[in-house]
Design a protein around this motif. Structure first.
Motif, PDB file in Angstrom:
ATOM      1  N   VAL A  27     -14.721  -5.098   0.048  1.00  0.00           N
ATOM      2  CA  VAL A  27     -13.786  -6.001  -0.611  1.00  0.00           C
ATOM      3  C   VAL A  27     -12.561  -5.167  -0.976  1.00  0.00           C
ATOM      4  CG1 VAL A  27     -13.383  -7.421  -2.655  1.00  0.00           C
ATOM      5  CG2 VAL A  27     -15.592  -7.515  -1.489  1.00  0.00           C
ATOM      6  N   VAL A  28     -11.412  -5.492  -0.387  1.00  0.00           N
ATOM      7  CA  VAL A  28     -10.204  -4.700  -0.635  1.00  0.00           C
ATOM      8  C   VAL A  28      -9.197  -5.429  -1.518  1.00  0.00           C
ATOM      9  CG1 VAL A  28     -10.454  -3.261   1.419  1.00  0.00           C
ATOM     10  CG2 VAL A  28      -9.190  -5.425   1.572  1.00  0.00           C
ATOM     11  N   ALA A  29      -9.384  -6.725  -1.710  1.00  0.00           N
ATOM     12  CA  ALA A  29      -8.523  -7.486  -2.618  1.00  0.00           C
ATOM     13  C   ALA A  29      -9.265  -8.754  -3.002  1.00  0.00           C
ATOM     14  CB  ALA A  29      -7.196  -7.839  -1.954  1.00  0.00           C
ATOM     15  N   LYS A  30      -9.054  -9.176  -4.245  1.00  0.00           N
ATOM     16  CA  LYS A  30      -9.630 -10.447  -4.677  1.00  0.00           C
ATOM     17  C   LYS A  30      -8.860 -10.922  -5.894  1.00  0.00           C
ATOM     18  CE  LYS A  30     -13.301  -8.620  -7.670  1.00  0.00           C
ATOM     19  NZ  LYS A  30     -14.732  -8.703  -7.980  1.00  0.00           N
ATOM     20  N   GLY A  31      -8.833 -12.235  -6.057  1.00  0.00           N
ATOM     21  CA  GLY A  31      -8.138 -12.759  -7.215  1.00  0.00           C
ATOM     22  C   GLY A  31      -8.158 -14.263  -7.259  1.00  0.00           C
ATOM     23  N   ARG A  32      -7.612 -14.789  -8.362  1.00  0.00           N
ATOM     24  CA  ARG A  32      -7.532 -16.227  -8.596  1.00  0.00           C
ATOM     25  C   ARG A  32      -6.078 -16.608  -8.826  1.00  0.00           C
ATOM     26  NH1 ARG A  32     -12.206 -14.532 -11.070  1.00  0.00           N
ATOM     27  NH2 ARG A  32     -14.052 -15.781 -10.685  1.00  0.00           N
ATOM     28  N   GLY A  33      -5.791 -17.875  -8.638  1.00  0.00           N
ATOM     29  CA  GLY A  33      -4.464 -18.395  -8.945  1.00  0.00           C
ATOM     30  C   GLY A  33      -3.365 -17.717  -8.149  1.00  0.00           C
ATOM     31  N   LEU A  59     -19.298 -15.973  -3.833  1.00  0.00           N
ATOM     32  CA  LEU A  59     -20.225 -14.843  -3.777  1.00  0.00           C
ATOM     33  C   LEU A  59     -19.479 -13.511  -3.675  1.00  0.00           C
ATOM     34  CD1 LEU A  59     -22.896 -16.349  -1.370  1.00  0.00           C
ATOM     35  CD2 LEU A  59     -23.174 -15.900  -3.813  1.00  0.00           C
ATOM     36  N   LEU A  60     -18.422 -13.484  -2.873  1.00  0.00           N
ATOM     37  CA  LEU A  60     -17.671 -12.244  -2.698  1.00  0.00           C
ATOM     38  C   LEU A  60     -16.869 -11.864  -3.940  1.00  0.00           C
ATOM     39  CD1 LEU A  60     -16.471 -12.743   0.972  1.00  0.00           C
ATOM     40  CD2 LEU A  60     -18.086 -11.011   0.146  1.00  0.00           C
ATOM     41  N   MET A  61     -16.512 -12.851  -4.764  1.00  0.00           N
ATOM     42  CA  MET A  61     -15.793 -12.559  -6.007  1.00  0.00           C
ATOM     43  C   MET A  61     -16.652 -11.718  -6.952  1.00  0.00           C
ATOM     44  SD  MET A  61     -12.647 -13.700  -6.086  1.00  0.00           S
ATOM     45  CE  MET A  61     -12.216 -13.867  -7.817  1.00  0.00           C
ATOM     46  N   GLU A  62     -17.968 -11.742  -6.760  1.00  0.00           N
ATOM     47  CA  GLU A  62     -18.877 -10.969  -7.604  1.00  0.00           C
ATOM     48  C   GLU A  62     -18.950  -9.499  -7.192  1.00  0.00           C
ATOM     49  OE1 GLU A  62     -20.289 -12.302 -10.329  1.00  0.00           O
ATOM     50  OE2 GLU A  62     -19.166 -14.113  -9.808  1.00  0.00           O
ATOM     51  N   VAL A  63     -18.405  -9.167  -6.022  1.00  0.00           N
ATOM     52  CA  VAL A  63     -18.434  -7.789  -5.521  1.00  0.00           C
ATOM     53  C   VAL A  63     -17.219  -7.052  -6.088  1.00  0.00           C
ATOM     54  CG1 VAL A  63     -18.401  -6.330  -3.460  1.00  0.00           C
ATOM     55  CG2 VAL A  63     -19.582  -8.540  -3.397  1.00  0.00           C
ATOM     56  N   ASP A  64     -17.437  -5.857  -6.616  1.00  0.00           N
ATOM     57  CA  ASP A  64     -16.339  -5.057  -7.157  1.00  0.00           C
ATOM     58  C   ASP A  64     -15.388  -4.622  -6.045  1.00  0.00           C
ATOM     59  OD1 ASP A  64     -17.316  -5.186  -9.767  1.00  0.00           O
ATOM     60  OD2 ASP A  64     -18.503  -3.355  -9.530  1.00  0.00           O
ATOM     61  N   LEU A  65     -14.127  -4.401  -6.423  1.00  0.00           N
ATOM     62  CA  LEU A  65     -13.141  -3.894  -5.466  1.00  0.00           C
ATOM     63  C   LEU A  65     -13.596  -2.556  -4.895  1.00  0.00           C
ATOM     64  CD1 LEU A  65      -9.716  -4.685  -7.146  1.00  0.00           C
ATOM     65  CD2 LEU A  65     -10.647  -5.690  -5.063  1.00  0.00           C
ATOM     66  N   ASP A  66     -13.290  -2.349  -3.620  1.00  0.00           N
ATOM     67  CA  ASP A  66     -13.642  -1.133  -2.883  1.00  0.00           C
ATOM     68  C   ASP A  66     -15.136  -0.923  -2.735  1.00  0.00           C
ATOM     69  OD1 ASP A  66     -10.998  -0.396  -2.293  1.00  0.00           O
ATOM     70  OD2 ASP A  66     -10.773   0.529  -4.262  1.00  0.00           O
ATOM     71  N   GLN A  67     -15.917  -1.977  -2.964  1.00  0.00           N
ATOM     72  CA  GLN A  67     -17.361  -1.900  -2.764  1.00  0.00           C
ATOM     73  C   GLN A  67     -17.738  -2.658  -1.493  1.00  0.00           C
ATOM     74  OE1 GLN A  67     -19.535  -0.019  -4.725  1.00  0.00           O
ATOM     75  NE2 GLN A  67     -17.515   0.662  -5.410  1.00  0.00           N
ATOM     76  N   GLN A  68     -18.797  -2.198  -0.846  1.00  0.00           N
ATOM     77  CA  GLN A  68     -19.281  -2.871   0.351  1.00  0.00           C
ATOM     78  C   GLN A  68     -19.934  -4.195  -0.024  1.00  0.00           C
ATOM     79  OE1 GLN A  68     -21.837  -0.065   2.268  1.00  0.00           O
ATOM     80  NE2 GLN A  68     -20.146   1.222   2.918  1.00  0.00           N
ATOM     81  N   ILE A  69     -19.892  -5.108   0.922  1.00  0.00           N
ATOM     82  CA  ILE A  69     -20.546  -6.395   0.697  1.00  0.00           C
ATOM     83  C   ILE A  69     -22.053  -6.166   0.581  1.00  0.00           C
ATOM     84  CG2 ILE A  69     -18.747  -7.715   1.874  1.00  0.00           C
ATOM     85  CD1 ILE A  69     -20.766  -7.939   4.254  1.00  0.00           C
TER      86      ILE A  69
END
Length: 110
Positions: A27-33, A59-69
Motif C-alpha cells: 500500500v503506497v497511498a490511501k485516504g478519504r475525501g 479491507l486495504l484501508m486497514e493496511v498500514d502505508l508501506d506495508q504488504q497486503i
C-alpha cells in the motif's frame, strides 16, 4: 442554517505498487475525501487503470502505508494485476479491453 441536501459519502482510495522482486504488493497511498480524490486524479493523469471495489478498498484501508497486503488478499490482487496486464496488452494491440474481475471476497476467506 442547516443543509438538508443529501451528502455524498466520503470517497476512499488505495494505491498499490508491486515490483517483481517483492513477495507481495504494498500500500503506497490511501485516504478519504480530498486525499482519495487526489490519489485518483494522480492515477488518471499517469494513465494508471483504476478499479472500483468498495469492499476491497475497505479491507486495504486497514493496511498500514508501506506495508504488504495480507495473504488473504493475494488471490484477489493477483487477479487485478492480471487484468491490468491484459488491459495493457489490449491497448497495445488494439483489441477490446477485458472485463474487470470480480473482486468480492468470500466471507469464508476473511
Amino acid at each position: 442554517m442547516t443543509d438538508d441536501a443529501p451528502r455524498k459519502p466520503l470517497q476512499q482510495a488505495v494505491a498499490l505498487a508491486y515490483d517483481s522482486g517483492q513477495p507481495a504488493p504494498k500500500v503506497v497511498a490511501k485516504g478519504r475525501g480530498l486525499v482519495a480524490e487526489q490519489i485518483i486524479h494522480v492515477a488518471q493523469e499517469a494513465g494508471v487503470a483504476i478499479h472500483e471495489s468498495k469492499e476491497l478498498v475497505s479491507l486495504l484501508m486497514e493496511v498500514d502505508l508501506d506495508q504488504q497486503i495480507p495473504p488473504i488478499l493475494y488471490r484477489t490482487i493477483a487477479e487485478l494485476l492480471a487484468w491490468l496486464y491484459h488491459i495493457e496488452a489490449a491497448q497495445k494491440s488494439g483489441l477490446p479491453l477485458p472485463p474487470a474481475p470480480d473482486t468480492s471476497i468470500p466471507l469464508t476467506e476473511i
